[in-house]
Every structure is written in C-alpha cells, then in structure tokens.
Enzyme design. Structure first.
Site, PDB file in Angstrom:
ATOM      1  CE  LYS A  18      -1.565  -5.828  -9.864  1.00  0.00           C
ATOM      2  NZ  LYS A  18      -2.178  -6.786 -10.749  1.00  0.00           N
ATOM      3  CG  ASP A  27      -0.975  -7.651 -14.073  1.00  0.00           C
ATOM      4  OD1 ASP A  27      -0.358  -8.640 -13.629  1.00  0.00           O
ATOM      5  OD2 ASP A  27      -1.492  -6.786 -13.344  1.00  0.00           O
TER       6      ASP A  27
HETATM    7  P1  NDP Z   1      -8.152  -3.256  -7.499  1.00  0.00           P
HETATM    8  O1  NDP Z   1      -8.402  -3.200  -6.043  1.00  0.00           O
HETATM    9  O2  NDP Z   1      -7.232  -2.288  -8.127  1.00  0.00           O
HETATM   10  O3  NDP Z   1      -9.553  -3.133  -8.285  1.00  0.00           O
HETATM   11  C1  NDP Z   1     -10.659  -3.857  -7.866  1.00  0.00           C
HETATM   12  C2  NDP Z   1     -11.798  -3.761  -8.868  1.00  0.00           C
HETATM   13  O4  NDP Z   1     -12.789  -4.702  -8.464  1.00  0.00           O
HETATM   14  C3  NDP Z   1     -12.472  -2.395  -8.931  1.00  0.00           C
HETATM   15  O5  NDP Z   1     -12.901  -2.169 -10.255  1.00  0.00           O
HETATM   16  C4  NDP Z   1     -13.674  -2.561  -7.982  1.00  0.00           C
HETATM   17  O6  NDP Z   1     -14.758  -1.736  -8.303  1.00  0.00           O
HETATM   18  C5  NDP Z   1     -14.039  -4.005  -8.274  1.00  0.00           C
HETATM   19  N1  NDP Z   1     -14.726  -4.698  -7.170  1.00  0.00           N
HETATM   20  C6  NDP Z   1     -14.262  -4.953  -5.923  1.00  0.00           C
HETATM   21  N2  NDP Z   1     -15.163  -5.670  -5.213  1.00  0.00           N
HETATM   22  C7  NDP Z   1     -16.224  -5.857  -6.042  1.00  0.00           C
HETATM   23  C8  NDP Z   1     -17.478  -6.523  -5.892  1.00  0.00           C
HETATM   24  N3  NDP Z   1     -17.805  -7.137  -4.744  1.00  0.00           N
HETATM   25  N4  NDP Z   1     -18.329  -6.549  -6.953  1.00  0.00           N
HETATM   26  C9  NDP Z   1     -18.000  -5.945  -8.117  1.00  0.00           C
HETATM   27  N5  NDP Z   1     -16.831  -5.282  -8.308  1.00  0.00           N
HETATM   28  C10 NDP Z   1     -15.964  -5.245  -7.282  1.00  0.00           C
HETATM   29  O7  NDP Z   1      -7.695  -4.768  -7.802  1.00  0.00           O
HETATM   30  P2  NDP Z   1      -6.840  -5.306  -9.057  1.00  0.00           P
HETATM   31  O8  NDP Z   1      -7.374  -4.648 -10.275  1.00  0.00           O
HETATM   32  O9  NDP Z   1      -5.396  -5.202  -8.791  1.00  0.00           O
HETATM   33  O10 NDP Z   1      -7.203  -6.882  -9.053  1.00  0.00           O
HETATM   34  C11 NDP Z   1      -8.472  -7.338  -9.478  1.00  0.00           C
HETATM   35  C12 NDP Z   1      -8.500  -8.866  -9.531  1.00  0.00           C
HETATM   36  O11 NDP Z   1      -7.623  -9.382 -10.510  1.00  0.00           O
HETATM   37  C13 NDP Z   1      -8.132  -9.542  -8.216  1.00  0.00           C
HETATM   38  O12 NDP Z   1      -9.004 -10.634  -7.995  1.00  0.00           O
HETATM   39  C14 NDP Z   1      -6.730 -10.049  -8.468  1.00  0.00           C
HETATM   40  O13 NDP Z   1      -6.418 -11.202  -7.687  1.00  0.00           O
HETATM   41  C15 NDP Z   1      -6.806 -10.408  -9.944  1.00  0.00           C
HETATM   42  N6  NDP Z   1      -5.503 -10.396 -10.624  1.00  0.00           N
HETATM   43  C16 NDP Z   1      -4.978 -11.567 -11.095  1.00  0.00           C
HETATM   44  C17 NDP Z   1      -3.790 -11.586 -11.763  1.00  0.00           C
HETATM   45  C18 NDP Z   1      -3.242 -12.872 -12.293  1.00  0.00           C
HETATM   46  O14 NDP Z   1      -2.066 -12.892 -12.648  1.00  0.00           O
HETATM   47  N7  NDP Z   1      -4.024 -13.916 -12.416  1.00  0.00           N
HETATM   48  C19 NDP Z   1      -3.002 -10.363 -11.973  1.00  0.00           C
HETATM   49  C20 NDP Z   1      -3.660  -9.187 -11.484  1.00  0.00           C
HETATM   50  C21 NDP Z   1      -4.842  -9.225 -10.800  1.00  0.00           C
HETATM   51  P3  NDP Z   1     -14.851  -0.197  -7.797  1.00  0.00           P
HETATM   52  O15 NDP Z   1     -14.011   0.597  -8.732  1.00  0.00           O
HETATM   53  O16 NDP Z   1     -16.301   0.138  -7.898  1.00  0.00           O
HETATM   54  O17 NDP Z   1     -14.333  -0.176  -6.383  1.00  0.00           O
END
Ligand code: NDP
Length: 279
Positions: free
Chosen positions: A68, A105
């Site tokens: 994104k 979103d």
């Molecule tokens: P990004 O990759 O941009 O961000 C991921 C985030 O998750 C970061 O803050 C990262 O932390 C954190 N993270 C990743 N793995 C872990 C872990 N094992 N434990 C704790 N924190 C973790 O992803 P998005 O923001 O685009 O998406 C996030 C979630 O939201 C996904 O599951 C996606 O499917 C869901 N989503 C659902 C939507 C819907 O319409 N229902 C719409 C948009 C998203 P760090 O910064 O430390 O790496």
C-alpha cells in the site's frame, strides 16, 4: 456485448484473498462485465507489474499487504484521504492515462464497525495494533468519530510513534511498543498487524481489554483468527474478523471504478454462510 474490463488485486501473500469472489458477486449483482483476479506480486516486482497490467489495458487494481505504501508512491494523483494516509489500496487508470490512487480501507472499516456491528467509537479508548499500510488508512476516519484516545502499538515502536505524530492535529493519539501497554484498558482493540496471516498473536497484556470491550481483527479467514479467539477467551462483547471491512472497502473501490454502489449486506451474509459450511 459489453467488453469485459480487467481488474486485479496485487499482494504477497495473496492466496487467501476473497476479493475476486467479492468483486464477481458485485459484478453479477450490478450487471457489470468485469474480470477480477488475484496476483502474487512481491514488493520488488510491484512497479513493473503495475506498468504491465495497465499497458495491457487493465482498468483498476487493489493493492494489499505489503504494497500500500508503494502504491501511494506510484500513483500520479490521489484522493485527500489517501494523501493523508500515505497509503493507497485502490488504483484506477483515468482517460488521460494518469494513475489515480485512493484508500478505501478507512471507509470500509468504519462502515463495518458502525453500521454492521453497531460499535460506538465516540468517547471510547481505542487501541490499534500495527503501523503498516492498513493502519495508515484507518486512523483519520477513526479520529473523525472522536474516540477518547487512540493508541497505536507496534512491534517496531518507532514506526508507531512516527505514524501517530502524523495525525496529532486530529485528536488524542500516541504511538508505543507492545511492552508499554501494561496497566492500560481499551474499549475497542483493532488488530491491523499481519500476525494473523501466520496465526500468530501480537504480545498483549492479558487484561488490556476493558469489561464489555470489543475486538476486531482486520485480517480474516475461514477459521477464527488467533486474535478473534483471544477476544472470545476474554469475553469480549464482540470479537470478529475483517470480512465485513473487506466487503465494504471493496464496495468503495467498485464505486470508484464503475460509479455504482453494490449492496454489501447480501455479500457479507453469503461469505459468512460459506465459511460456516467450511468449518
Ligand atoms: P503491512 O505489511 O503494511 O504491515 C504489517 C504490520 O504488521 C506492521 O505493523 C508489522 O510490524 C506488523 N506485524 C507483522 N508481523 C507481525 C507479528 N508476527 N507480530 C506483531 N506484529 C506483526 O500490512 P497491512 O498493514 O497492509 O495489513 C495488515 C493486516 O490487515 C493484514 O492481516 C491484512 O490482511 C489486514 N487487512 C485487512 C483488510 C480488510 O479489508 N479486512 C484491509 C487491509 C488490511 P513492524 O512494523 O514491526 O514490521
């Protein structure tokens, strides 16, 4: 016969995506000739894949994890909400060949929380887990509802602090690491981390959910996610996943592309019924 217009969702991983099914249902409901596919596109290939898709006549794209913020960079011009979020989940090609970027979103989440689930935000203590593209998109619309406070907690605390600092003009918001949540209570906890994709749980203090509080996982699956199970175990008033948000944000994207607003409720009900059959 109307020509079939091509759309897709790019992401990595993408196998779990229900977006092709949702857009097929919207297209059928509104009699639109559309073909919408899911394509596995890692961040390193994103720019090239976007270029190829639109030069081959594609009309619109959704971008999901982890694309994104890259999509925000690639768009030639953006909606105000996408500009503010610095994250784009919907791209559309305009007649002058310029690429428009929007972020649906936040609108999708807010519609699901307030209209479908009747969850009140005004005056409530809200915790948002994660500081990635999804979190970026939902902060402004959450603050518009005037919660008492909005805390962003992230594995990388500095990212949460930075993200919060971009929205301090809109309300009481601050960023922190998970370790700093000890002793805090929240009426609504939103999980916008990617942890659920590997059935993991962010490290939360055991008593962080207030009495009668709600849990909402933006991720979704055929089974309850680890975070949804966590909320149920702590007797949350509601503990649900993001299938409703997914359908609502898709409807917003569909409107941007086709100028028609599909009915979301029958699609949410159908997807939920299909999930119940599978479990
Ligand atoms: P990004 O990759 O941009 O961000 C991921 C985030 O998750 C970061 O803050 C990262 O932390 C954190 N993270 C990743 N793995 C872990 C872990 N094992 N434990 C704790 N924190 C973790 O992803 P998005 O923001 O685009 O998406 C996030 C979630 O939201 C996904 O599951 C996606 O499917 C869901 N989503 C659902 C939507 C819907 O319409 N229902 C719409 C948009 C998203 P760090 O910064 O430390 O790496």
């Amino acid at each position: 016969m109307m020509p079939t217009d091509r759309y897709a969702v790019f992401g990595h991983p993408i196998r779990h995506s229900k977006s092709p099914r949702i857009h097929a249902l919207f297209a059928e409901q509104t009699a639109q000739a559309m073909d919408y596919r899911a394509e596995d596109v890692p961040a390193a290939n994103f720019r090239g894949a976007v270029r190829s898709f639109f030069s081959a006549g594609g009309k619109g794209l959704n971008c999901t994890v982890p694309l994104k913020e890259l999509a925000w960079q690639i768009a030639d011009f953006k909606s105000d909400r996408a500009q503010r979020a610095r994250a784009v989940n919907t791209l559309a090609i305009r007649e002058d060949a310029r690429l428009f970027g929007d972020n649906t979103d936040g609108a999708g989440l807010l519609r699901d929380l307030t209209l479908n689930l009747n969850i009140e935000l005004c005056g409530r203590r809200v915790l948002l887990l994660g500081a990635g593209g999804a979190s970026r998109g939902v902060i402004e619309p959450l603050l518009d509802r005037q919660p008492k406070s909005l805390i962003i907690a992230n594995r990388t605390p500095e990212k949460a602090r930075q993200l919060a600092s971009e929205f301090v003009d809109l309300g009481d918001i601050r960023g922190c690491g998970f370790g700093e949540l000890e002793g805090e209570r929240f009426d609504l906890i939103l999980n916008a981390t990617a942890a659920s994709l590997s059935d993991e749980l962010p490290p939360l203090p055991d008593d962080v959910l207030a009495l009668n509080g709600c849990c909402y996982d933006l991720a979704y699956g055929n089974q309850p996610t680890a975070f949804v199970r966590w909320g149920i175990e702590r007797r949350a008033a509601q503990s649900v996943d993001g299938i409703g948000m997914l359908v609502e944000q898709a409807a917003e994207a569909f409107f941007i592309w086709r100028g028609i607003r599909p009915a979301t409720r029958p699609v949410i009900e159908l997807l939920n019924a299909e999930r119940r059959i599978k479990v």
